[in-house]
Design an enzyme around this catalytic site. Structure first.
Site, PDB file in Angstrom:
ATOM      1  CE1 TYR A 108     -16.044 -28.260  47.775  1.00  0.00           C
ATOM      2  CE2 TYR A 108     -14.611 -30.095  48.260  1.00  0.00           C
ATOM      3  CZ  TYR A 108     -15.192 -28.908  48.634  1.00  0.00           C
ATOM      4  OH  TYR A 108     -14.911 -28.361  49.859  1.00  0.00           O
ATOM      5  NE  ARG A 160      -7.645 -26.500  55.148  1.00  0.00           N
ATOM      6  CZ  ARG A 160      -8.332 -27.635  55.158  1.00  0.00           C
ATOM      7  NH1 ARG A 160      -8.171 -28.495  56.110  1.00  0.00           N
ATOM      8  NH2 ARG A 160      -9.224 -27.919  54.211  1.00  0.00           N
ATOM      9  CE  LYS A 178     -17.592 -30.350  51.915  1.00  0.00           C
ATOM     10  NZ  LYS A 178     -16.285 -30.556  52.466  1.00  0.00           N
ATOM     11  CD  GLU A 249     -16.128 -27.425  53.976  1.00  0.00           C
ATOM     12  OE1 GLU A 249     -17.048 -27.933  54.651  1.00  0.00           O
ATOM     13  OE2 GLU A 249     -15.210 -28.085  53.484  1.00  0.00           O
ATOM     14  CG  ASP A 250     -11.800 -25.657  53.227  1.00  0.00           C
ATOM     15  OD1 ASP A 250     -11.833 -26.750  53.817  1.00  0.00           O
ATOM     16  OD2 ASP A 250     -11.620 -25.562  52.002  1.00  0.00           O
ATOM     17  CG  ASP A 272     -17.046 -32.303  55.616  1.00  0.00           C
ATOM     18  OD1 ASP A 272     -17.465 -33.403  56.012  1.00  0.00           O
ATOM     19  OD2 ASP A 272     -16.426 -32.156  54.543  1.00  0.00           O
ATOM     20  CG  ASP A 273     -12.499 -28.944  56.713  1.00  0.00           C
ATOM     21  OD1 ASP A 273     -12.581 -29.409  55.570  1.00  0.00           O
ATOM     22  OD2 ASP A 273     -12.791 -27.768  56.998  1.00  0.00           O
ATOM     23  CG  ASN A 423      -7.276 -34.316  49.479  1.00  0.00           C
ATOM     24  OD1 ASN A 423      -7.143 -35.320  48.813  1.00  0.00           O
ATOM     25  ND2 ASN A 423      -8.220 -34.187  50.401  1.00  0.00           N
TER      26      ASN A 423
HETATM   27  P1  NAD Z   1      -3.838 -29.098  59.492  1.00  0.00           P
HETATM   28  O1  NAD Z   1      -2.953 -27.992  59.041  1.00  0.00           O
HETATM   29  O2  NAD Z   1      -4.869 -28.813  60.522  1.00  0.00           O
HETATM   30  O3  NAD Z   1      -2.917 -30.277  60.078  1.00  0.00           O
HETATM   31  C1  NAD Z   1      -1.729 -30.735  59.496  1.00  0.00           C
HETATM   32  C2  NAD Z   1      -0.920 -31.480  60.545  1.00  0.00           C
HETATM   33  O4  NAD Z   1       0.166 -32.124  59.907  1.00  0.00           O
HETATM   34  C3  NAD Z   1      -0.311 -30.587  61.629  1.00  0.00           C
HETATM   35  O5  NAD Z   1      -0.411 -31.228  62.873  1.00  0.00           O
HETATM   36  C4  NAD Z   1       1.176 -30.512  61.237  1.00  0.00           C
HETATM   37  O6  NAD Z   1       2.035 -30.329  62.351  1.00  0.00           O
HETATM   38  C5  NAD Z   1       1.357 -31.878  60.634  1.00  0.00           C
HETATM   39  N1  NAD Z   1       2.505 -31.973  59.740  1.00  0.00           N
HETATM   40  C6  NAD Z   1       2.961 -31.063  58.849  1.00  0.00           C
HETATM   41  N2  NAD Z   1       4.063 -31.547  58.233  1.00  0.00           N
HETATM   42  C7  NAD Z   1       4.276 -32.775  58.730  1.00  0.00           C
HETATM   43  C8  NAD Z   1       5.271 -33.754  58.495  1.00  0.00           C
HETATM   44  N3  NAD Z   1       6.228 -33.572  57.598  1.00  0.00           N
HETATM   45  N4  NAD Z   1       5.193 -34.902  59.201  1.00  0.00           N
HETATM   46  C9  NAD Z   1       4.222 -35.088  60.116  1.00  0.00           C
HETATM   47  N5  NAD Z   1       3.257 -34.203  60.368  1.00  0.00           N
HETATM   48  C10 NAD Z   1       3.295 -33.042  59.684  1.00  0.00           C
HETATM   49  O7  NAD Z   1      -4.514 -29.682  58.204  1.00  0.00           O
HETATM   50  P2  NAD Z   1      -5.810 -30.642  58.137  1.00  0.00           P
HETATM   51  O8  NAD Z   1      -7.029 -29.817  57.958  1.00  0.00           O
HETATM   52  O9  NAD Z   1      -5.750 -31.582  59.263  1.00  0.00           O
HETATM   53  O10 NAD Z   1      -5.537 -31.393  56.763  1.00  0.00           O
HETATM   54  C11 NAD Z   1      -4.381 -32.207  56.613  1.00  0.00           C
HETATM   55  C12 NAD Z   1      -4.428 -32.910  55.285  1.00  0.00           C
HETATM   56  O11 NAD Z   1      -5.513 -33.823  55.269  1.00  0.00           O
HETATM   57  C13 NAD Z   1      -4.633 -31.991  54.083  1.00  0.00           C
HETATM   58  O12 NAD Z   1      -3.764 -32.354  53.044  1.00  0.00           O
HETATM   59  C14 NAD Z   1      -6.041 -32.247  53.671  1.00  0.00           C
HETATM   60  O13 NAD Z   1      -6.215 -32.104  52.283  1.00  0.00           O
HETATM   61  C15 NAD Z   1      -6.242 -33.677  54.080  1.00  0.00           C
HETATM   62  N6  NAD Z   1      -7.650 -33.989  54.312  1.00  0.00           N
HETATM   63  C16 NAD Z   1      -8.185 -35.049  53.644  1.00  0.00           C
HETATM   64  C17 NAD Z   1      -9.510 -35.373  53.803  1.00  0.00           C
HETATM   65  C18 NAD Z   1     -10.073 -36.556  53.068  1.00  0.00           C
HETATM   66  O14 NAD Z   1      -9.375 -37.166  52.339  1.00  0.00           O
HETATM   67  N7  NAD Z   1     -11.311 -36.922  53.263  1.00  0.00           N
HETATM   68  C19 NAD Z   1     -10.314 -34.598  54.610  1.00  0.00           C
HETATM   69  C20 NAD Z   1      -9.751 -33.519  55.318  1.00  0.00           C
HETATM   70  C21 NAD Z   1      -8.400 -33.233  55.154  1.00  0.00           C
END
Ligand code: NAD
Length: 568
Positions: A108, A160, A178, A249-250, A272-273, A423
């Site tokens: 993964y 994504r 997954k 997913e994604d 899951d996200d 991430n």
């Molecule tokens: P997404 O694209 O749906 O959301 C991203 C958000 O961040 C948007 O609202 C965007 O406007 C905002 N953003 C972008 N640049 C910014 C900045 N400079 N300052 C403030 N806000 C900003 O993406 P997502 O699916 O919500 O994922 C976001 C992050 O979370 C990814 O890096 C993903 O890898 C991580 N994530 C981690 C886990 C985990 O650790 N378990 C799980 C899911 C997602």
């Protein structure tokens, strides 16, 4: 007539096999390679097709581990494991479980991301099902061609993929990875799982121009055309596999939230996200609260990033605060979100309706000193005004928890909980080393990607927990399947989070860890699945199984052992 039929008898997996000769060796679900014994070789037409000596499974595991060690790169190790997965599933899962912590980053994230980028270059053999717009009108037939009693589907539309954007056909590695984790953690039998890529085209220029690209060569479908493909797919799943659970997913945030809302009551499904991330974040906050004596209603939470993950987390945390007695304006002001423009405040236009619930009205912002009409409050302003106890990063942007912000937070709170969740590693909002430095070692830190423990002060080693969704989704899926839940509700995710916190020991908390060690993943998943199944029954989306919940869950958990083969 199915060529291979799997079933359980007295707790053991059996396989009725009609195939013979090389077809047996080509079927990864029944293949035992050099471990077939003489009787099986005779009955299955394998005489002379394998070297003389019968290997034990332990010897086979050792051979794979040595082969992995000969590879120089993680992508090479990924390819070695993918080949094994396609050749001999039982052995693949034996190896994965034997080295779970080392191999999880290969099967993964992060290595799976590299595999996705290079998918058309490293393609060996198809796995799962690709559904493309060419299958319109026939999707149920395509799915019915899958052999087996499919109960668990992970589907992506590839738009994504991790933090890598639109990867077209290469996104398939995500459902495959997954589901591998599902089987490793929850023991869902691989014959009951199906990875699916909804390949609706790609807008990725690099892929469109790559002569080797293997996906549907067409700009990504949007709007009504896209919705029609998803709609037919969902109905095809219900027709072909009426008892299956579907995990989204994604998908990109707009579609992720929209599709979950539209289909979660039509078939048991979850994202899951959004929901898994939310549960793991809630568990992290509750564990930090347990360590320093803060209840959910005493938390003040700031989330940077108002996308799929950030909104999901806000929903779970708000529900926990409400359960803990918070309501009205106090509940509303306990959580603030920011996106790329700044705070979600009433003086802005919002194209994304899912943000609206967390928009602070202007008069409300003004009461907290965040009402200046000239500037939209940035993270520093919000932290200074709200004095949060918990700060969560889901922005996908590195460095967005700078020293000034973190020091400001640490000025007001004795034990700040700080979760840079973005991430991969290079996108983390801050590194654990810096966070410990800027908070004089007082922070509880959980990250999205794995980080090494941090040495702080003279002799303190702080374990940095990874808020990995793998703590949550296998238990949710297993619990839902075990009681055949008709829906996967948010409360089932809450139950998973609460059970996960119970499994964090005081010894874990004493070294700064907010989650139990991943080496206990099977046991954790088992316990979470029971809590999830019990919650499903309590909510009325499932009925109590005749043998009880614990037995129903246990009976689903396959240990990777070769099936007893009955030639027919
Ligand atoms: P997404 O694209 O749906 O959301 C991203 C958000 O961040 C948007 O609202 C965007 O406007 C905002 N953003 C972008 N640049 C910014 C900045 N400079 N300052 C403030 N806000 C900003 O993406 P997502 O699916 O919500 O994922 C976001 C992050 O979370 C990814 O890096 C993903 O890898 C991580 N994530 C981690 C886990 C985990 O650790 N378990 C799980 C899911 C997602």
């Amino acid at each position: 007539m199915e060529l291979t039929r799997f079933f359980r008898e007295n707790g053991r997996w059996m396989a009725e096999v009609r195939k013979r000769g090389r077809d047996v060796l080509r079927d990864a679900l029944i293949n035992k390679g050099s471990a077939f014994d003489d009787d099986e070789r005779q009955a299955l037409g394998l005489r002379g097709l394998l070297p003389e000596r019968q290997a034990t499974v332990d010897l086979q595991v050792q051979r794979v581990i040595e082969a992995l060690a000969r590879r120089n790169t993680d992508l090479g190790r990924y390819e070695e494991l993918a080949d094994l997965h396609d050749r001999n599933e039982t052995l693949f899962f034996r190896v994965l479980l034997a080295r779970l912590q080392d191999l999880m980053p290969i099967v993964y994230t992060p290595t799976v991301g590299e595999a996705s980028l290079k998918y058309s270059q490293i393609f060996h053999r198809g796995r799962g099902r690709w559904i493309t717009p060419k299958h319109r009108g026939h999707m149920a037939d395509v799915l019915r061609e899958v052999q087996g009693d499919i109960r668990l589907i992970v589907v992506t539309d590839n738009e994504r993929i991790l933090g890598l954007g639109d990867q077209g056909a290469g996104g398939m590695v995500i459902p495959i990875g997954k589901l591998a984790l599902y089987t490793a953690a929850a023991g869902i039998h691989p014959s009951q799982t199906l990875p699916v890529s909804l390949d609706v085209g790609t807008d990725n220029k690099r892929l469109q121009e790559d002569p080797m690209y293997l996906g549907y060569r067409h700009p990504r479908l949007r709007g009504a055309e896209y919705d029609e493909v998803v709609e037919e797919f969902v109905h095809a799943v219900r027709e072909a596999f009426p008892r299956a659970l579907l995990q989204w997913e994604d998908f990109k945030k707009g579609n992720a939230i929209r599709l979950l809302d539209r289909y979660r009551k039509i078939l048991p499904s979850f994202n899951d996200d959004i929901q898994g991330t939310a549960a793991v974040a809630l568990a992290g906050m509750l564990a930090a609260g347990r360590a320093c004596g803060r209840s959910p209603s005493q938390e003040r939470v700031v989330i940077l990033g108002a996308g799929a993950a950030g909104i999901g987390i806000a929903n779970q945390i708000r529900a926990a605060m409400r359960r803990d007695g918070l309501g009205g304006d106090n509940l509303r002001s306990a959580i603030a979100l920011l996106d790329s423009q700044g705070m979600l405040r009433g003086d802005r236009e919002y194209a994304d309706s899912y943000k609206l619930e967390y928009v602070w009205p202007m008069e409300f912002a003004a009461q907290k000193g965040l009402g200046s009409p000239d500037t939209l409050p940035d993270l520093h302003a919000v932290v200074a005004a709200l004095e949060p106890t918990t700060l969560i990063g889901t922005s996908g942007v590195a460095g967005t928890f700078p020293e000034k912000v973190v020091r400001e937070m640490a000025r007001h709170v004795e034990a700040p909980a700080i979760f840079p969740y973005s991430n991969p590693t290079s996108k983390a909002e801050a590194t654990p080393v810096d966070l410990m430095e800027w908070t004089e070692g007082r922070a509880y830190v959980a990250t999205g990607s794995p980080f090494e423990p941090v040495a702080y002060g003279d002799d303190e080693i702080v374990r940095i927990s990874q808020g990995n969704n793998v703590y949550i989704f296998p238990g949710v899926g297993l619990g839902a399947l075990a009681v055949e839940a008709s829906q996967v509700t948010d409360s089932m995710f809450t139950a998973a989070a609460l059970r996960l916190v119970e499994l964090v020991s005081d010894a874990d908390l004493a070294v700064g860890a907010l989650y139990p060690p991943l080496s206990q993943l099977r046991e954790i998943t088992h316990r979470i699945a029971i809590a999830v199944a019990e919650e499903a029954i309590r909510e009325g989306v499932a009925v109590e199984p005749t043998d009880g919940v614990a037995e129903a869950v246990a009976s689903w958990m396959w240990e990777p052992e070769y099936p007893e083969i009955r030639p027919t």
